[in-house]
Design an enzyme around this catalytic site. Structure first.
Site, PDB file in Angstrom:
ATOM      1  N   ASP A 122       4.188   7.975   3.328  1.00  0.00           N
ATOM      2  CA  ASP A 122       3.059   7.616   2.299  1.00  0.00           C
ATOM      3  C   ASP A 122       3.466   5.965   2.268  1.00  0.00           C
ATOM      4  O   ASP A 122       2.457   5.454   1.639  1.00  0.00           O
ATOM      5  CB  ASP A 122       3.776   8.243   1.183  1.00  0.00           C
ATOM      6  CG  ASP A 122       4.925   7.752   0.227  1.00  0.00           C
ATOM      7  OD1 ASP A 122       5.846   6.860   1.186  1.00  0.00           O
ATOM      8  OD2 ASP A 122       4.922   7.986  -0.799  1.00  0.00           O
TER       9      ASP A 122
ATOM     10  N   TYR B  97       8.873  -2.289   5.048  1.00  0.00           N
ATOM     11  CA  TYR B  97      10.296  -2.128   5.414  1.00  0.00           C
ATOM     12  C   TYR B  97      10.955  -3.004   6.447  1.00  0.00           C
ATOM     13  O   TYR B  97      12.080  -3.144   6.551  1.00  0.00           O
ATOM     14  CB  TYR B  97      10.468  -0.688   6.128  1.00  0.00           C
ATOM     15  CG  TYR B  97      10.619   0.435   4.934  1.00  0.00           C
ATOM     16  CD1 TYR B  97      11.882   0.866   4.546  1.00  0.00           C
ATOM     17  CD2 TYR B  97       9.406   0.973   4.368  1.00  0.00           C
ATOM     18  CE1 TYR B  97      11.866   1.587   3.503  1.00  0.00           C
ATOM     19  CE2 TYR B  97       9.545   1.759   3.339  1.00  0.00           C
ATOM     20  CZ  TYR B  97      10.777   2.106   2.840  1.00  0.00           C
ATOM     21  OH  TYR B  97      11.030   3.468   1.955  1.00  0.00           O
TER      22      TYR B  97
HETATM   23  P1  NAD Z   1      15.601  14.979  -4.628  1.00  0.00           P
HETATM   24  O1  NAD Z   1      16.866  14.816  -4.136  1.00  0.00           O
HETATM   25  O2  NAD Z   1      15.187  14.406  -5.879  1.00  0.00           O
HETATM   26  O3  NAD Z   1      14.909  16.227  -4.138  1.00  0.00           O
HETATM   27  C1  NAD Z   1      15.277  16.737  -2.871  1.00  0.00           C
HETATM   28  C2  NAD Z   1      15.498  18.219  -2.963  1.00  0.00           C
HETATM   29  O4  NAD Z   1      15.844  18.641  -1.731  1.00  0.00           O
HETATM   30  C3  NAD Z   1      16.855  18.675  -3.947  1.00  0.00           C
HETATM   31  O5  NAD Z   1      16.558  19.313  -5.051  1.00  0.00           O
HETATM   32  C4  NAD Z   1      17.662  19.241  -2.963  1.00  0.00           C
HETATM   33  O6  NAD Z   1      18.453  20.236  -3.613  1.00  0.00           O
HETATM   34  C5  NAD Z   1      16.764  19.829  -1.650  1.00  0.00           C
HETATM   35  N1  NAD Z   1      17.136  20.061  -0.762  1.00  0.00           N
HETATM   36  C6  NAD Z   1      18.339  19.484  -0.213  1.00  0.00           C
HETATM   37  N2  NAD Z   1      18.758  20.089   1.203  1.00  0.00           N
HETATM   38  C7  NAD Z   1      17.870  21.123   1.198  1.00  0.00           C
HETATM   39  C8  NAD Z   1      17.947  22.057   2.169  1.00  0.00           C
HETATM   40  N3  NAD Z   1      18.605  22.200   3.219  1.00  0.00           N
HETATM   41  N4  NAD Z   1      16.965  23.099   1.940  1.00  0.00           N
HETATM   42  C9  NAD Z   1      16.162  23.098   0.820  1.00  0.00           C
HETATM   43  N5  NAD Z   1      16.295  22.126  -0.229  1.00  0.00           N
HETATM   44  C10 NAD Z   1      17.286  21.052   0.233  1.00  0.00           C
HETATM   45  O7  NAD Z   1      14.894  13.713  -3.615  1.00  0.00           O
HETATM   46  P2  NAD Z   1      13.560  12.793  -3.644  1.00  0.00           P
HETATM   47  O8  NAD Z   1      13.826  11.448  -4.229  1.00  0.00           O
HETATM   48  O9  NAD Z   1      12.515  13.371  -4.711  1.00  0.00           O
HETATM   49  O10 NAD Z   1      12.932  12.854  -2.322  1.00  0.00           O
HETATM   50  C11 NAD Z   1      12.699  14.013  -1.460  1.00  0.00           C
HETATM   51  C12 NAD Z   1      12.517  13.767  -0.075  1.00  0.00           C
HETATM   52  O11 NAD Z   1      11.248  13.049   0.141  1.00  0.00           O
HETATM   53  C13 NAD Z   1      13.497  12.608   0.587  1.00  0.00           C
HETATM   54  O12 NAD Z   1      13.568  12.929   1.890  1.00  0.00           O
HETATM   55  C14 NAD Z   1      12.733  11.173   0.437  1.00  0.00           C
HETATM   56  O13 NAD Z   1      13.234  10.599   1.437  1.00  0.00           O
HETATM   57  C15 NAD Z   1      11.335  11.686   0.920  1.00  0.00           C
HETATM   58  N6  NAD Z   1      10.197  11.055   0.678  1.00  0.00           N
HETATM   59  C16 NAD Z   1       9.246  10.959   1.534  1.00  0.00           C
HETATM   60  C17 NAD Z   1       8.176   9.973   1.302  1.00  0.00           C
HETATM   61  C18 NAD Z   1       7.434   9.850   2.676  1.00  0.00           C
HETATM   62  O14 NAD Z   1       6.498   9.001   2.467  1.00  0.00           O
HETATM   63  N7  NAD Z   1       7.823  10.218   3.801  1.00  0.00           N
HETATM   64  C19 NAD Z   1       7.960   9.613   0.205  1.00  0.00           C
HETATM   65  C20 NAD Z   1       8.808   9.712  -0.979  1.00  0.00           C
HETATM   66  C21 NAD Z   1       9.957  10.549  -0.625  1.00  0.00           C
HETATM   67  C1  G6P Z   2       8.246   5.026  -0.004  1.00  0.00           C
HETATM   68  C2  G6P Z   2       8.618   5.595   1.581  1.00  0.00           C
HETATM   69  C3  G6P Z   2       9.531   6.760   1.526  1.00  0.00           C
HETATM   70  C4  G6P Z   2      10.999   6.653   0.543  1.00  0.00           C
HETATM   71  C5  G6P Z   2      10.432   6.364  -0.884  1.00  0.00           C
HETATM   72  C6  G6P Z   2      11.576   5.609  -1.502  1.00  0.00           C
HETATM   73  O1  G6P Z   2       7.501   5.869  -0.490  1.00  0.00           O
HETATM   74  O2  G6P Z   2       7.597   5.644   2.355  1.00  0.00           O
HETATM   75  O3  G6P Z   2       9.920   7.395   2.752  1.00  0.00           O
HETATM   76  O4  G6P Z   2      11.622   7.803   0.666  1.00  0.00           O
HETATM   77  O5  G6P Z   2       9.759   4.935  -0.733  1.00  0.00           O
HETATM   78  O6  G6P Z   2      11.337   5.425  -2.806  1.00  0.00           O
HETATM   79  P1  G6P Z   2      12.391   5.548  -3.778  1.00  0.00           P
HETATM   80  O7  G6P Z   2      11.871   5.303  -5.190  1.00  0.00           O
HETATM   81  O8  G6P Z   2      13.063   6.975  -3.907  1.00  0.00           O
HETATM   82  O9  G6P Z   2      13.486   4.363  -3.262  1.00  0.00           O
HETATM   83 MN    MN Z   3       8.519   6.968   4.262  1.00  0.00          MN
END
Ligand code: NAD
Ligand code: G6P
Ligand code: MN
Length: 442
Positions: free
Chosen positions: A170, A265
């Site tokens: 995102d 980043y």
């Molecule tokens: P979070 O820790 O609040 O939530 C993640 C959840 O995943 C937890 O509830 C955990 O229990 C669960 N989990 C862990 N391992 C698992 C497995 N093997 N199977 C099923 N569930 C499992 O984390 P968050 O801050 O909400 O972020 C979630 C994910 O999204 C992270 O990987 C973060 O980096 C990613 N993220 C990506 C983007 C993007 O644009 N790519 C943006 C925001 C967050």
């Molecule tokens: C952006 C990135 C994600 C990352 C997030 C972290 O959305 O694209 O890949 O996980 O920032 O945000 P946070 O608020 O958890 O530091």
């Molecule tokens: Mn990302």
């Protein structure tokens, strides 16, 4: 229109309630028959799931809703898996940040040694989700935004080459939202962009107004060279201080490659000394997220569950997450929308490794993504990318081969680490901390 069945993997995530509201707000173009949440942590899942059940009953009683920790229940009969898991949760993210910092190196969720440690945990978790999907719903697609997306995508390319998995981030979407404000446009969808790079490691080479073809780069260069991506009209209420400084720092990142617009980043790769000197090992990003987003979201979930209603909830539609629905609609309705995805290079960037997972614009339809040709890239950008892609590939080597040497090489190769000796110290401490998550390295 076809109604879809969706499972959100990582259902206990802090992002789940607002993504759920976003899905409901997009029902006109992406109707749902069923929505399930899946997590492997029953306690986290219940906190978020109980509140979401109330939200769904009040706002969308026509959609069947459930939450579970049972993979069979979760993955049976779905069209899409939307995956945002964090293997090791915030407890391990905190160590990813603090261990490298202890040795004077960048400690960050997806960049540098911490990002590699997270990669070594995430690969197995995401592959497991793919296995569940293919076992219980072989026609489904997985839209993955679990991090570190670059390393996870490389593991998928190698180990699951025929799986229907799309990796997306995102960050470019978020930056394009800001670019639109800077250019006085209503939405990023009024822009057509060209972009090349790796995940969390790329540049826009062209940004034009879609309707007229007008080149918006001059306006953006003028603005970004002074203020980074910050703008007075931007909704500051939705951005914490930490992200504000990251968006602002883009001004310095821009200067070293001024023909293009940078991803935020690069701050971690191009200004590691600055990042380290502005970090507090006792209070890193994880601590901010736990005191901020996690307290807010879980507190609100508990309040909704106790009061039995979500009518007065503070949760808002996770507006910028509509890119996930754009992607699902592209697949489901063959919209042929142009989107940035993380895909095998395969000649798109002509002078770059064809096997690298790159982030580039693709036309997305029901057969999946068709990447566009981004052509030749300049030496400076290419050099940085070659170093970084080697890091990402070495981490996947280390995971598949159980190789200490490959992981040591990966950390040594990172632009955020000054020497092989420091790399070894960080690695040895990461191994100890990640004992229950990483494959054994020999
Ligand atoms: P979070 O820790 O609040 O939530 C993640 C959840 O995943 C937890 O509830 C955990 O229990 C669960 N989990 C862990 N391992 C698992 C497995 N093997 N199977 C099923 N569930 C499992 O984390 P968050 O801050 O909400 O972020 C979630 C994910 O999204 C992270 O990987 C973060 O980096 C990613 N993220 C990506 C983007 C993007 O644009 N790519 C943006 C925001 C967050
Ligand atoms: C952006 C990135 C994600 C990352 C997030 C972290 O959305 O694209 O890949 O996980 O920032 O945000 P946070 O608020 O958890 O530091
Ligand atoms: Mn990302």
């Amino acid at each position: 229109m076809k109604k879809h069945s969706v499972v959100i993997a990582g259902g206990g995530s802090t992002f789940t309630p607002e993504i759920l509201l976003m899905l409901l707000s997009e029902e006109e173009r992406f109707p749902l028959s069923e929505l399930k949440l899946y997590d492997n942590d029953a306690e986290r899942q219940a906190i978020v799931g109980n509140a979401c059940a109330i939200m769904m009953k009040e706002r969308a009683p026509h959609i069947k809703f459930s939450f579970t920790t049972d993979p069979k229940e979760a993955f049976t009969g779905v069209d899409f898996v939307m995956a945002h898991i964090r293997v090791g949760k915030y407890e391990m993210r905190s160590l990813d940040e603090k261990i490298p910092l202890k040795y004077g190196c960048v400690g960050q969720e997806t960049c540098g040694a911490g990002g590699m440690a997270y990669g070594m945990r995430s690969i197995g978790g995401v592959l497991e989700l793919i296995d569940y999907m293919e076992k219980y719903s072989p026609d489904a697609w997985m839209l993955n935004y679990s991090n570190p997306a670059a390393i996870v995508a490389e593991a998928c390319r190698r180990l699951k080459p025929n799986s229907k998995v799309l990796n997306i981030c995102d960050m470019p979407v978020g930056i394009e939202d800001y670019m639109a404000v800077i250019c006085g446009l209503k939405s990023r969808k009024e822009m057509q962009v060209r972009y090349f790079g790796l995940n969390h490691f790329g540049w826009w080479t062209s940004i034009r107004e879609k309707s007229t073809g007008k080149d918006l780069m001059p306006i953006l260069k003028e603005h970004v060279s002074k203020h980074g991506y910050l703008h007075p009209n931007l909704d500051a209420a939705h951005m914490d201080e930490d992200w504000r400084s990251t968006y602002e720092k883009a001004k310095d990142t821009w200067a070293i490659s001024p023909d293009f617009m940078p991803n935020t980043y690069f701050k971690y790769y191009l200004f590691p000394d600055y990042v380290v000197s502005h970090s507090d090992i006792k209070y890193t990003r994880t601590d901010m997220v736990r005191d901020g987003r996690e307290k807010r979201v879980f507190g609100e979930c508990r309040r909704i569950t106790e009061s039995g209603t979500a009518k007065d909830s503070i949760f808002e539609v996770g507006g910028h997450a509509t890119y996930i629905v754009d992607l699902a609609c592209a697949i489901s309705n063959n919209t042929n929308e142009r989107m940035l995805l993380i895909v095998p290079n395969n000649g798109s960037i002509i002078n770059f490794d064809p096997t690298a997972m790159v982030e580039i614009p693709c036309i997305v339809g029901s057969a999946g993504p068709e990447p566009l040709v981004m052509g030749e890239i300049p030496r400076f950008n290419k050099g940085l990318m070659e170093q970084q892609v080697a890091v990402e590939k070495l981490v996947v080597d280390a995971w598949t081969e159980g190789s200490y040497l490959k992981m040591w090489q990966a950390i040594s190769m990172s632009k955020t680490v000054p020497s092989v000796e420091v790399a070894k110290k960080i690695l040895d401490e990461l191994i100890e901390a990640n004992k229950s998550f990483w494959p054994k390295l020999k």
